[in-house]
Enzyme design. Sequence first.
Site, PDB file in Angstrom:
ATOM      1  N   THR A  63      60.614 -18.633   9.997  1.00 15.96           N
ATOM      2  CA  THR A  63      61.036 -19.519  11.105  1.00 15.96           C
ATOM      3  C   THR A  63      61.712 -18.655  12.168  1.00 15.96           C
ATOM      4  OG1 THR A  63      61.277 -21.498   9.780  1.00 15.96           O
ATOM      5  CG2 THR A  63      62.805 -21.295  11.629  1.00 15.96           C
ATOM      6  N   ARG A  91      56.733 -34.680   6.873  1.00 17.14           N
ATOM      7  CA  ARG A  91      58.072 -34.122   6.595  1.00 17.14           C
ATOM      8  C   ARG A  91      58.603 -33.424   7.858  1.00 17.14           C
ATOM      9  NH1 ARG A  91      60.480 -28.662   6.811  1.00 17.14           N
ATOM     10  NH2 ARG A  91      62.204 -28.644   5.340  1.00 17.14           N
ATOM     11  N   THR A 112      68.184 -21.286   9.852  1.00 19.20           N
ATOM     12  CA  THR A 112      66.927 -21.112   9.136  1.00 19.20           C
ATOM     13  C   THR A 112      67.223 -21.181   7.648  1.00 19.20           C
ATOM     14  OG1 THR A 112      65.177 -19.529   8.606  1.00 19.20           O
ATOM     15  CG2 THR A 112      67.230 -18.595   9.437  1.00 19.20           C
TER      16      THR A 112
HETATM   17  N1  ASP Z   1      64.414 -24.468   8.069  1.00 15.05           N
HETATM   18  C1  ASP Z   1      62.966 -24.530   8.102  1.00 15.05           C
HETATM   19  C2  ASP Z   1      62.525 -25.891   7.605  1.00 15.05           C
HETATM   20  O1  ASP Z   1      63.040 -26.334   6.601  1.00 15.05           O
HETATM   21  C3  ASP Z   1      62.299 -23.456   7.302  1.00 15.05           C
HETATM   22  C4  ASP Z   1      62.811 -22.046   7.458  1.00 15.05           C
HETATM   23  O2  ASP Z   1      63.822 -21.815   8.119  1.00 15.05           O
HETATM   24  O3  ASP Z   1      62.166 -21.140   6.911  1.00 15.05           O
HETATM   25  O4  ASP Z   1      61.641 -26.471   8.167  1.00 15.05           O
END
Ligand code: ASP
Length: 303
Positions: free
Chosen positions: A174, A202, A225
């Site tokens: 991300t 989702r 993240t």
């Molecule tokens: N926080 C992001 C999500 O849950 C994923 C990530 O940060 O890798 O969509």
Amino acid sequence: MSITFESELLGGSFGVIVHGGAGDVPDDRLPRHLEGCRAAAVAAREILVTSGTALDAVQAAVRVLEDDPVFNAGTGACLTSDATLELDAAIMDGSSLAFGGICALGPFKNPIAIARAVLNEAEHVLYAGAGADAFARAHGFEPVAPESLITEAARKKLASALAAGRPASFAGGTVGAVARDRSGAVAAATSTGGMSGKRPGRVGDSPIPGAGTYADSRGGAASATGHGEGILRVTLTAELVHALRSGVAVGSAARAAIELLSDRTGMTGGVIAVDARGRLGLARSTRTMSWAAEWDGGSDAGS
Ligand code: ASP
């Protein structure tokens, strides 16, 4: 669960820090992640150095990361359990508290540009699914062929999530950026494909104000993240910016936010932040989170 890394950088009249996602990136792939983060931070610096806005700087940084197939955003975004793309992105201006977000967006190349159009229009804050696609089209963005955004790595990650019978806790990769400009304004932006194998519909933390993305020029800005279901429940970036408003140092505020995530949900992640004076900070509880920073007096990067 302990914080594996916390840092505070000096910063100055302007500064930017970007992240390329909390996760567990194998050591041999880390240089490529660092290179992508550095390029994004430099793109933001070029805007800040000529007295551009923090808002334009974070958008430019995230666009560079969306276009880099190494990261889980735009090109390279991870896939739902139906092998489709549902993209989340948000951008926030800390001076006006203007916010633009899109979630469960279809295959558009640069979701952050669409989030910015939501912010600019200032009618609504967040668009989802078919409505987000329709908003994008109405504002001159054209969807692209999904195959042009889907990488081999994203297909492999989905295959292993499906084989495990559950979504990967989070995909890693991300992207996000926070900045302070010379006028003292701060901004934050985050973009992601979410989790590999997530159920259709989702929505994660990234496009939700105060969860994955928040900015208030009276305190600072943050982009999170990691495990979105936990970040949402502790409103991680809202907590962090609240601490900055109360005068907590940015490195400590970042650490406290990640500790909160761990203590209250048992989940892991990372966060980058800038305070109203331009000091930059980060913390993570995952093994890796690539990042890069640029400010008027220097630059730094790590993973
Ligand atoms: N926080 C992001 C999500 O849950 C994923 C990530 O940060 O890798 O969509």
